[in-house]
Scaffold this motif. Structure first.
Motif, PDB file in Angstrom:
ATOM      1  N   GLN A 117      50.694  54.819  38.495  1.00 17.09           N
ATOM      2  CA  GLN A 117      50.551  56.214  38.910  1.00 17.09           C
ATOM      3  C   GLN A 117      49.106  56.533  39.291  1.00 17.09           C
ATOM      4  N   LEU A 118      48.167  55.974  38.558  1.00 17.05           N
ATOM      5  CA  LEU A 118      46.764  56.203  38.889  1.00 17.05           C
ATOM      6  C   LEU A 118      46.384  55.534  40.205  1.00 17.05           C
ATOM      7  N   ASP A 119      47.011  54.404  40.514  1.00 17.94           N
ATOM      8  CA  ASP A 119      46.776  53.771  41.813  1.00 17.94           C
ATOM      9  C   ASP A 119      47.199  54.710  42.946  1.00 17.94           C
ATOM     10  N   LEU A 120      48.331  55.385  42.771  1.00 21.68           N
ATOM     11  CA  LEU A 120      48.792  56.341  43.783  1.00 21.68           C
ATOM     12  C   LEU A 120      47.818  57.499  43.936  1.00 21.68           C
ATOM     13  N   VAL A 121      47.329  57.994  42.816  1.00 14.01           N
ATOM     14  CA  VAL A 121      46.368  59.105  42.849  1.00 14.01           C
ATOM     15  C   VAL A 121      45.102  58.678  43.572  1.00 14.01           C
ATOM     16  N   HIS A 122      44.605  57.493  43.270  1.00 15.32           N
ATOM     17  CA  HIS A 122      43.361  57.052  43.876  1.00 15.32           C
ATOM     18  C   HIS A 122      43.528  56.726  45.356  1.00 15.32           C
ATOM     19  N   ARG A 123      44.718  56.389  45.786  1.00 10.30           N
ATOM     20  CA  ARG A 123      44.943  56.242  47.224  1.00 10.30           C
ATOM     21  C   ARG A 123      44.742  57.578  47.914  1.00 10.30           C
ATOM     22  N   SER A 124      45.244  58.639  47.305  1.00  7.41           N
ATOM     23  CA  SER A 124      45.073  59.967  47.890  1.00  7.41           C
ATOM     24  C   SER A 124      43.612  60.397  47.883  1.00  7.41           C
ATOM     25  N   MET A 125      42.828  59.923  46.903  1.00  8.83           N
ATOM     26  CA  MET A 125      41.409  60.253  46.865  1.00  8.83           C
ATOM     27  C   MET A 125      40.679  59.703  48.092  1.00  8.83           C
ATOM     28  N   ALA A 126      41.252  58.686  48.725  1.00 14.60           N
ATOM     29  CA  ALA A 126      40.642  58.119  49.925  1.00 14.60           C
ATOM     30  C   ALA A 126      40.632  59.118  51.079  1.00 14.60           C
ATOM     31  N   LEU A 127      41.429  60.195  50.970  1.00 10.61           N
ATOM     32  CA  LEU A 127      41.501  61.192  52.034  1.00 10.61           C
ATOM     33  C   LEU A 127      40.339  62.180  51.981  1.00 10.61           C
ATOM     34  N   LEU A 128      39.506  62.080  50.966  1.00  8.03           N
ATOM     35  CA  LEU A 128      38.329  62.933  50.875  1.00  8.03           C
ATOM     36  C   LEU A 128      37.226  62.311  51.720  1.00  8.03           C
ATOM     37  N   ALA A 129      36.712  63.077  52.674  1.00  8.87           N
ATOM     38  CA  ALA A 129      35.799  62.519  53.670  1.00  8.87           C
ATOM     39  C   ALA A 129      34.453  62.097  53.087  1.00  8.87           C
ATOM     40  N   THR A 130      34.029  62.723  51.980  1.00 12.63           N
ATOM     41  CA  THR A 130      32.748  62.396  51.380  1.00 12.63           C
ATOM     42  C   THR A 130      32.916  62.205  49.874  1.00 12.63           C
ATOM     43  N   THR A 131      31.962  61.553  49.267  1.00 13.53           N
ATOM     44  CA  THR A 131      31.973  61.385  47.825  1.00 13.53           C
ATOM     45  C   THR A 131      31.194  62.505  47.159  1.00 13.53           C
ATOM     46  N   SER A 132      31.698  63.015  46.043  1.00 13.98           N
ATOM     47  CA  SER A 132      30.986  64.063  45.314  1.00 13.98           C
ATOM     48  C   SER A 132      29.664  63.547  44.756  1.00 13.98           C
TER      49      SER A 132
END
Length: 217
Positions: free
Chosen positions: A146-161
């Motif tokens: 489940q965390l792998d799925l979440v982190h795939r979606s994090m790839a859609l953030l254009a920049t890193t915080s």
């Protein structure tokens, strides 16, 4: 003795990695022929990979074209709520199940990452490795999935915080607190430390987005 070679990445992993590192950003169109040329594979596996990524909502369709999806304000909030709870659970379980060797690796990672404080991109990659190590230390395969799925979606953030001023130092200190809690076998403290870590990242993300909107006006 036969030489053992690492397995080649398939088209799905290649495209996902390209999105993750910013080769393709939200709004960029993905063209089968161009992807096939870039990665040196035929168009059939590229087509299958694109269909899979679309099913996972990592790509969105604009007419006949596919482009990298973007997250609106509501989707971003939903993503961070889920991430915070799942990451916190991983830390809670890691405090119970992590082996001494896994805790040692986490300590080494946190220490090594201090050298990357002035390089947000490198620290972002190291941050993902650190979080992945905590996921694995939970010793719960379903949570890891489940965390792998979440982190795939994090790839859609254009920049890193982590690009925000002061965030690198905060992140490194928070990592130390997470590792200390896991090493102390304090599951409640580990959960809170990682939940607070994700909350701080989300606050930073919101500030960055607000600054971007202001700059565009």
């Amino acid at each position: 003795m036969a030489e053992h070679k690492a397995p080649l990445k398939d088209a799905y992993d290649l495209i996902l990695e390209a999105i993750d590192v910013g080769v393709y950003r939200p709004g960029d169109r993905l063209v089968e022929s161009e992807l096939a040329d870039r990665f040196g594979v035929s168009r059939t596996p590229i087509r299958e990979a694109l269909q899979r990524l679309e099913t996972q909502s990592l790509l969105t369709r604009d007419g006949r074209s596919l482009m990298v999806a973007s997250l609106d304000h509501t989707q971003l909030a939903e993503l961070y709520v889920v991430r915070g709870e799942l990451e916190g659970l991983a830390a809670r379980l890691a405090a119970v199940h992590a082996t001494p060797e896994e805790i040692s690796v986490l300590r080494d990672m946190a220490a090594a990452d201090r050298a990357l404080a002035d390089d947000p991109k490198a620290l972002s990659r190291a941050n993902r490795r650190f979080h992945k190590q905590i996921h694995l230390a939970s010793h719960n395969r379903f949570l890891v999935q489940q965390l792998d799925l979440v982190h795939r979606s994090m790839a859609l953030l254009a920049t890193t915080s982590l690009a925000a001023e002061g965030r690198s130092a905060g992140t490194l200190a928070e990592h130390d607190e997470i590792v200390d809690a896991i090493a102390a076998r304090d599951s409640g403290r580990a959960y809170k430390a990682l939940r607070d870590h994700i909350s701080n990242a989300y606050i930073t993300r919101l500030k960055l987005d607000a600054q971007a909107v202001e700059a565009a006006e």
